[in-house]
Design an enzyme around this catalytic site. Structure first.
Site, mmCIF file in Angstrom:
data_model
loop_
_atom_site.group_PDB
_atom_site.id
_atom_site.type_symbol
_atom_site.label_atom_id
_atom_site.label_comp_id
_atom_site.label_asym_id
_atom_site.label_seq_id
_atom_site.Cartn_x
_atom_site.Cartn_y
_atom_site.Cartn_z
ATOM 1 N N ALA A 94 0.778 -0.687 0.345
ATOM 2 C CA ALA A 94 0.198 0.013 -0.114
ATOM 3 C C ALA A 94 1.357 1.296 0.124
ATOM 4 C CB ALA A 94 -0.574 0.082 1.132
ATOM 5 N N ASP A 95 0.047 2.575 -0.271
ATOM 6 C CA ASP A 95 0.760 3.407 -0.670
ATOM 7 C C ASP A 95 -0.066 4.612 -0.486
ATOM 8 O OD1 ASP A 95 3.224 5.053 -0.871
ATOM 9 O OD2 ASP A 95 3.135 5.768 -2.694
ATOM 10 N N THR A 96 -0.023 5.675 0.338
ATOM 11 C CA THR A 96 -1.002 7.069 0.709
ATOM 12 C C THR A 96 0.192 8.086 0.178
ATOM 13 O OG1 THR A 96 -1.703 5.269 2.588
ATOM 14 C CG2 THR A 96 -2.108 7.903 1.893
ATOM 15 N N GLY A 146 -2.835 3.764 -3.076
ATOM 16 C CA GLY A 146 -2.855 2.547 -3.772
ATOM 17 C C GLY A 146 -2.812 1.009 -3.154
#
Length: 196
Positions: A66-68, A103
């Site tokens: 995950a990426d924020t 994502g």
């Protein structure tokens, strides 16, 4: 049991909240940054890279990456690198609506599944004294966009449209739905135990 390819304490807490069974292995993948690509494309690629890097080491396990990022007017905001940087970010968000994009990527059985979730967050008009008091607390310093919606910054939030857990760091509903699509069981084993 699956692997979370992230060291984020907030993602860990969110997955524990839904009683998911997982181990943590932090990804060494290099992350894209800057404004050369859209925020949505950036978080999707970063999430995939993180998941794929860990999946190469643990091919028999499902891996979640995950990426924020926080975005406003096409610019992305990561973690502040100084007190002044945190103040600048919060002043730019004051009285405006920005986006939080995450994502998410599952790698399982050699297949990659990705999604991007966007939440609109409306900030109230903030006084300089409010911003300075909040930054002085230290809370913003390790948060993308220099604030934690689940913390003291909750008082700044005039409205939110979309996933609340996305703003914290992981959109739980989308993560669970994508896991089902990928054939990942979030709550059980895959036969053999986890072997680091």
């Amino acid at each position: 049991m699956f692997i979370l390819a992230s060291g984020s304490p907030r993602r860990k807490e969110l997955l524990q909240q839904i009683n998911a069974r997982f181990e943590i292995r932090i990804s060494a993948a290099e992350e894209l940054s800057g404004d050369s690509i859209s925020p949505a494309e950036m978080v999707e690629k970063n999430a995939a890279a993180k998941a794929q890097a860990v999946a190469r080491l643990y091919p028999n396990h499902a891996v979640l990456g995950a990426d924020t990022v926080v975005a406003l007017d096409g610019h992305t905001y990561g973690k502040p690198d100084s007190r002044e940087d945190a103040i600048r970010m919060l002043k730019e968000f004051s009285g405006r609506t920005h986006q939080v994009l995450t994502g998410i990527a599952w790698v399982y059985n050699g297949h990659l599944f990705t999604d991007v979730v966007k939440t609109d967050v409306e900030f109230a008009q903030l006084a300089d004294t409010e911003i300075e008091r909040y930054v002085k607390s230290g809370e913003p310093m390790d948060k993308a966009g220099a604030y934690a919606i689940q913390g003291a910054a909750a008082e700044f939030i005039a409205g939110i449209h979309g996933s609340y857990s996305n703003v914290v760091g992981l959109p739980l509903n989308a993560t669970v739905r994508l896991a089902r699509k990928a054939g990942v069981n979030l709550y059980g084993d895959y036969g053999e135990g986890f072997t680091p």
